[in-house]
Design an enzyme around this catalytic site. Sequence first.
Site, PDB file in Angstrom:
ATOM      1  N   THR A 176       0.869  -1.187   0.000  1.00 32.09           N
ATOM      2  CA  THR A 176       0.000   0.000   0.000  1.00 32.09           C
ATOM      3  C   THR A 176       0.899   1.227   0.000  1.00 32.09           C
ATOM      4  O   THR A 176       1.979   1.190   0.570  1.00 32.09           O
ATOM      5  CB  THR A 176      -0.866  -0.050   1.277  1.00 32.09           C
ATOM      6  N   ARG A 204     -14.648  -6.688   0.370  1.00 32.31           N
ATOM      7  CA  ARG A 204     -13.826  -6.293   1.525  1.00 32.31           C
ATOM      8  C   ARG A 204     -13.158  -4.919   1.302  1.00 32.31           C
ATOM      9  O   ARG A 204     -12.583  -4.649   0.274  1.00 32.31           O
ATOM     10  CB  ARG A 204     -12.748  -7.353   1.754  1.00 32.31           C
ATOM     11  N   VAL A 205     -13.260  -4.076   2.284  1.00 31.27           N
ATOM     12  CA  VAL A 205     -12.603  -2.770   2.236  1.00 31.27           C
ATOM     13  C   VAL A 205     -11.708  -2.650   3.460  1.00 31.27           C
ATOM     14  O   VAL A 205     -12.128  -2.993   4.575  1.00 31.27           O
ATOM     15  CB  VAL A 205     -13.642  -1.624   2.234  1.00 31.27           C
ATOM     16  N   GLY A 206     -10.487  -2.196   3.249  1.00 32.16           N
ATOM     17  CA  GLY A 206      -9.552  -2.042   4.364  1.00 32.16           C
ATOM     18  C   GLY A 206      -9.589  -0.640   4.955  1.00 32.16           C
ATOM     19  O   GLY A 206     -10.521   0.139   4.724  1.00 32.16           O
ATOM     20  N   ASP A 207      -8.561  -0.321   5.709  1.00 30.45           N
ATOM     21  CA  ASP A 207      -8.499   0.973   6.400  1.00 30.45           C
ATOM     22  C   ASP A 207      -8.111   2.129   5.485  1.00 30.45           C
ATOM     23  O   ASP A 207      -8.452   3.286   5.766  1.00 30.45           O
ATOM     24  CB  ASP A 207      -7.471   0.895   7.537  1.00 30.45           C
ATOM     25  N   GLY A 230      -5.371  -4.071   7.797  1.00 30.19           N
ATOM     26  CA  GLY A 230      -6.446  -3.092   7.733  1.00 30.19           C
ATOM     27  C   GLY A 230      -7.556  -3.259   8.755  1.00 30.19           C
ATOM     28  O   GLY A 230      -8.045  -2.277   9.319  1.00 30.19           O
TER      29      GLY A 230
HETATM   30  N1  ASP Z   1      -3.930  -1.558   5.000  1.00 33.20           N
HETATM   31  C1  ASP Z   1      -4.154  -2.144   3.722  1.00 33.20           C
HETATM   32  C2  ASP Z   1      -5.462  -2.907   3.720  1.00 33.20           C
HETATM   33  O1  ASP Z   1      -5.774  -3.533   4.715  1.00 33.20           O
HETATM   34  C3  ASP Z   1      -3.077  -3.101   3.310  1.00 33.20           C
HETATM   35  C4  ASP Z   1      -1.661  -2.591   3.416  1.00 33.20           C
HETATM   36  O2  ASP Z   1      -1.369  -1.630   4.119  1.00 33.20           O
HETATM   37  O3  ASP Z   1      -0.777  -3.162   2.738  1.00 33.20           O
HETATM   38  O4  ASP Z   1      -6.144  -2.904   2.714  1.00 33.20           O
END
Ligand code: ASP
Length: 310
Positions: A176, A204-207, A230
């Site tokens: 990321t 799915r959605v991350g942070d 996330g």
């Molecule tokens: N935080 C990101 C997610 O969970 C992944 C990452 O930081 O590599 O989508």
Amino acid sequence: MKNFSIAIHGGAGTLVKGLMTSELESRYKEALAEALEAGYAVLEKGGTALDAVEIAVQHLEDTPLFNAGKGSVFSNQGTHEMDAAIMDGSTLKAGAVSLITGIKNPISLARDVMEKSDHVFLAGEGAMEFAKMNGYKVLPPEYFYDEVRYQQWQGIKDSTTFQLDHSVKKDGKFGTVGAVACDAFGNLAAATSTGGMTNKKWGRVGDSPMIGAGTYANNTTCAVSCTGSGEYFIRGVVAYDVSCLMEYKGMSLVEAASEVIQKRVLRIGGDGGLIAVDAKGTIALPFNTEGMYRAYKTSQGEHGLAIYKD
Ligand code: ASP
């Protein structure tokens, strides 16, 4: 003119010295340096923190080395579903997109959501409709294809496993991406962009695109961009937590960022890191993993670029 500064990241994770060829390591470093300089050049010319973080993230999205834009990981359906967010600390305006496909620079679409819509967060088909209305081309999947990402996905696609890109030891492909900046007017901005997790499903959605979790900026405290597991960063409301510790407890940027990454998020099981800047241009880059692709540069002549824990 006040101090100005910028920091960028390309993901945190199990980055162990010696697992990557020196040639690949050099490519990562070159890509980080190029993105950092692009953002810094904006600040040096008296440009805004917002422009600086957008340009730096665009550069990182354009390189397949990182899990954002070109080179994003594969979802369970074999697609690239990307998320991004940007926030302007001077106005507390923010824009975010999630589950978008075919957009070369998701960070710019997030900025357009902030500036050209009445909303903060657009997802999926609606976000794509907004992109097309605003003249974005939808690129074919081949543009985003990366052989290493494809092999990562092939390894787990028939399982129920989903995988954080940065938790894979073998292939050294992490990432990321994000940027934070403080401009010469004391304005702060943060931007984060990601392909999320390999083999992710169910929308799915991350942070990363969530304001307050993976991305946050407020001139009175700090600008923050996170990377890591996330789900834990959402539960820890990590980026906003750094800001809260500064605002309500009077902690310095460095103390607050370290408290959140080394104690609070770790306590609930989260691994990763963040980059942060305050309105004096101070930078913090804490992580609780073995490494984090990171770089920073300030108008005071400080700069650094590193991958591993030193
Ligand atoms: N935080 C990101 C997610 O969970 C992944 C990452 O930081 O590599 O989508």
